[in-house]
Scaffold this motif. Structure first.
Motif, mmCIF file in Angstrom:
data_model
loop_
_atom_site.group_PDB
_atom_site.id
_atom_site.type_symbol
_atom_site.label_atom_id
_atom_site.label_comp_id
_atom_site.label_asym_id
_atom_site.label_seq_id
_atom_site.Cartn_x
_atom_site.Cartn_y
_atom_site.Cartn_z
ATOM 1 N N GLY A 25 -8.522 -1.538 -0.901
ATOM 2 C CA GLY A 25 -7.302 -0.744 -0.799
ATOM 3 C C GLY A 25 -6.651 -0.737 0.567
ATOM 4 N N HIS A 26 -6.785 -1.826 1.318
ATOM 5 C CA HIS A 26 -6.115 -1.914 2.612
ATOM 6 C C HIS A 26 -4.607 -1.791 2.412
ATOM 7 C CE1 HIS A 26 -10.027 -3.641 3.614
ATOM 8 N NE2 HIS A 26 -9.730 -3.449 4.890
ATOM 9 N N LYS A 27 -3.978 -0.950 3.202
ATOM 10 C CA LYS A 27 -2.534 -0.732 3.095
ATOM 11 C C LYS A 27 -1.878 -1.004 4.441
ATOM 12 C CE LYS A 27 1.010 2.696 2.172
ATOM 13 N NZ LYS A 27 1.314 4.100 1.981
ATOM 14 N N ALA A 28 -0.850 -1.846 4.418
ATOM 15 C CA ALA A 28 -0.096 -2.146 5.637
ATOM 16 C C ALA A 28 0.776 -0.942 5.993
ATOM 17 C CB ALA A 28 0.761 -3.379 5.429
ATOM 18 N N MET A 29 0.850 -0.659 7.290
ATOM 19 C CA MET A 29 1.668 0.452 7.789
ATOM 20 C C MET A 29 2.393 -0.007 9.047
ATOM 21 S SD MET A 29 -0.992 3.651 7.585
ATOM 22 C CE MET A 29 0.103 4.970 7.121
ATOM 23 N N SER A 30 3.540 0.583 9.296
ATOM 24 C CA SER A 30 4.262 0.325 10.537
ATOM 25 C C SER A 30 3.826 1.356 11.580
ATOM 26 C CB SER A 30 5.769 0.451 10.301
ATOM 27 O OG SER A 30 6.098 1.806 10.023
ATOM 28 N N PHE A 31 4.208 1.100 12.833
ATOM 29 C CA PHE A 31 3.923 2.094 13.864
ATOM 30 C C PHE A 31 4.632 3.405 13.546
ATOM 31 C CE2 PHE A 31 5.100 4.257 17.833
ATOM 32 C CZ PHE A 31 3.831 4.668 18.204
ATOM 33 N N GLY A 32 5.810 3.337 12.943
ATOM 34 C CA GLY A 32 6.531 4.551 12.556
ATOM 35 C C GLY A 32 5.729 5.419 11.598
ATOM 36 N N HIS A 33 5.057 4.779 10.636
ATOM 37 C CA HIS A 33 4.214 5.530 9.698
ATOM 38 C C HIS A 33 3.031 6.182 10.419
ATOM 39 C CE1 HIS A 33 6.165 2.823 6.654
ATOM 40 N NE2 HIS A 33 6.271 3.998 6.048
ATOM 41 N N VAL A 34 2.420 5.414 11.321
ATOM 42 C CA VAL A 34 1.280 5.937 12.084
ATOM 43 C C VAL A 34 1.726 7.101 12.958
ATOM 44 C CG1 VAL A 34 -0.415 5.370 13.878
ATOM 45 C CG2 VAL A 34 0.012 3.759 12.004
ATOM 46 N N SER A 35 2.837 6.930 13.648
ATOM 47 C CA SER A 35 3.364 7.974 14.516
ATOM 48 C C SER A 35 3.691 9.242 13.722
ATOM 49 C CB SER A 35 4.612 7.456 15.234
ATOM 50 O OG SER A 35 5.165 8.449 16.056
ATOM 51 N N LYS A 36 4.302 9.080 12.562
ATOM 52 C CA LYS A 36 4.623 10.226 11.704
ATOM 53 C C LYS A 36 3.351 10.952 11.273
ATOM 54 C CE LYS A 36 7.045 11.525 7.487
ATOM 55 N NZ LYS A 36 7.796 11.049 6.316
ATOM 56 N N ALA A 37 2.304 10.200 10.936
ATOM 57 C CA ALA A 37 1.034 10.807 10.525
ATOM 58 C C ALA A 37 0.411 11.627 11.655
ATOM 59 C CB ALA A 37 0.053 9.730 10.063
ATOM 60 N N LEU A 38 0.643 11.212 12.888
ATOM 61 C CA LEU A 38 0.083 11.932 14.034
ATOM 62 C C LEU A 38 0.830 13.227 14.325
ATOM 63 C CD1 LEU A 38 -0.783 8.919 16.352
ATOM 64 C CD2 LEU A 38 -2.362 10.317 14.994
ATOM 65 N N LYS A 50 1.641 -3.922 13.833
ATOM 66 C CA LYS A 50 1.346 -3.717 12.417
ATOM 67 C C LYS A 50 -0.008 -3.046 12.307
ATOM 68 C CE LYS A 50 3.924 -7.824 11.062
ATOM 69 N NZ LYS A 50 3.853 -9.158 10.454
ATOM 70 N N TYR A 51 -0.105 -2.126 11.353
ATOM 71 C CA TYR A 51 -1.343 -1.371 11.165
ATOM 72 C C TYR A 51 -1.837 -1.519 9.736
ATOM 73 C CZ TYR A 51 -0.635 0.616 15.738
ATOM 74 O OH TYR A 51 -0.493 0.768 17.083
ATOM 75 N N VAL A 52 -3.150 -1.358 9.578
ATOM 76 C CA VAL A 52 -3.783 -1.412 8.264
ATOM 77 C C VAL A 52 -4.691 -0.202 8.140
ATOM 78 C CG1 VAL A 52 -5.322 -2.721 6.744
ATOM 79 C CG2 VAL A 52 -3.691 -3.932 8.213
ATOM 80 N N ALA A 53 -4.498 0.546 7.041
ATOM 81 C CA ALA A 53 -5.272 1.762 6.792
ATOM 82 C C ALA A 53 -5.936 1.669 5.429
ATOM 83 C CB ALA A 53 -4.347 2.979 6.839
ATOM 84 N N VAL A 54 -6.914 2.542 5.219
ATOM 85 C CA VAL A 54 -7.558 2.694 3.910
ATOM 86 C C VAL A 54 -7.615 4.187 3.584
ATOM 87 C CG1 VAL A 54 -8.924 0.565 4.064
ATOM 88 C CG2 VAL A 54 -9.898 2.703 4.912
ATOM 89 N N SER A 55 -8.021 4.508 2.376
ATOM 90 C CA SER A 55 -8.139 5.908 1.967
ATOM 91 C C SER A 55 -9.297 6.579 2.703
ATOM 92 C CB SER A 55 -8.386 6.000 0.460
ATOM 93 O OG SER A 55 -9.686 5.506 0.153
ATOM 94 N N GLN A 56 -9.295 7.896 2.693
ATOM 95 C CA GLN A 56 -10.396 8.621 3.326
ATOM 96 C C GLN A 56 -11.713 8.321 2.613
ATOM 97 O OE1 GLN A 56 -9.770 12.810 4.092
ATOM 98 N NE2 GLN A 56 -11.887 13.091 4.721
ATOM 99 N N VAL A 116 -5.898 7.647 10.844
ATOM 100 C CA VAL A 116 -4.749 7.729 9.949
ATOM 101 C C VAL A 116 -5.138 7.003 8.669
ATOM 102 C CG1 VAL A 116 -2.337 7.084 9.581
ATOM 103 C CG2 VAL A 116 -3.102 7.840 11.855
ATOM 104 N N PHE A 117 -4.967 7.688 7.541
ATOM 105 C CA PHE A 117 -5.356 7.147 6.244
ATOM 106 C C PHE A 117 -4.164 6.533 5.514
ATOM 107 C CE2 PHE A 117 -8.277 10.706 7.140
ATOM 108 C CZ PHE A 117 -9.453 9.974 7.250
ATOM 109 N N ALA A 118 -4.442 5.770 4.484
ATOM 110 C CA ALA A 118 -3.418 5.044 3.723
ATOM 111 C C ALA A 118 -2.372 5.957 3.096
ATOM 112 C CB ALA A 118 -4.083 4.185 2.647
ATOM 113 N N ASP A 119 -2.731 7.204 2.821
ATOM 114 C CA ASP A 119 -1.766 8.134 2.216
ATOM 115 C C ASP A 119 -0.865 8.806 3.255
ATOM 116 O OD1 ASP A 119 -3.453 9.994 3.417
ATOM 117 O OD2 ASP A 119 -3.983 11.011 1.551
ATOM 118 N N GLY A 120 -1.018 8.436 4.532
ATOM 119 C CA GLY A 120 -0.188 8.994 5.592
ATOM 120 C C GLY A 120 -0.740 10.270 6.206
#
Length: 151
Positions: A25-38, A50-56, A116-120
């Motif tokens: 379940g690797h999910k691609a994320m942008s820095f904007g998504h990562v920044s928003k999650a923080l 580019k970032y890659v996240a997975v579920s908790q 940061v997890f795949a669901d944001g």
């Protein structure tokens, strides 16, 4: 010969804990998504485009496998920042998940990780004890105006 094969099979099974888990379940994320999650952290050092996240749930498999928490704490040599750096690097290198950040918490005088997890969503993580501390507790102030996150 049968005893040797049985003994080797036992050794192989005992060593299976050393094999990393399969993460899905690797999910691609942008820095904007990562920044928003923080959630408004004002001091973020972005290491990737580019970032890659997975579920908790998938990330917990990584934590269960990882042995960073078994390392010996040595003040000013292998202390909180070293644990956090090591965990971040190991997760990226082994699982290609680069949404683990190093947190330098100036208010608490401590370093730890944020994931940061795949669901944001995101959670802070203590790599010395494999625990999920509560934001705002003793060594985990995570004041978004003064904390630095390297991710």
């Amino acid at each position: 010969m049968g005893e040797l094969i049985a003994a080797l099979t036992q050794v192989k099974d005992a060593l299976s804990i050393l094999s990393p888990p399969e993460i899905k379940g690797h999910k691609a994320m942008s820095f904007g998504h990562v920044s928003k999650a923080l959630g408004g952290v004002s001091n973020i050092m972005c290491l990737d485009n580019k970032y890659v996240a997975v579920s908790q749930k998938e990330f917990q498999k990584i934590i269960d496998w990882d042995w960073t928490d078994n390392k010996t704490y040595i003040a000013e040599k292998y202390d909180c920042d070293n644990f956090a750096f090591s965990f971040k690097a190991r997760v990226d290198r082994r699982f290609h998940v680069n949404t683990v950040g190093l947190v330098i918490d100036y208010d608490a005088g401590h370093a730890y990780n944020v994931i940061v997890f795949a669901d944001g969503s995101m959670k802070i993580f203590e790599p010395q004890s494999d625990s999920w501390p509560k934001i705002g507790s003793k060594m985990y102030k995570f004041n978004r105006e003064t904390v630095q996150v390297i991710i």
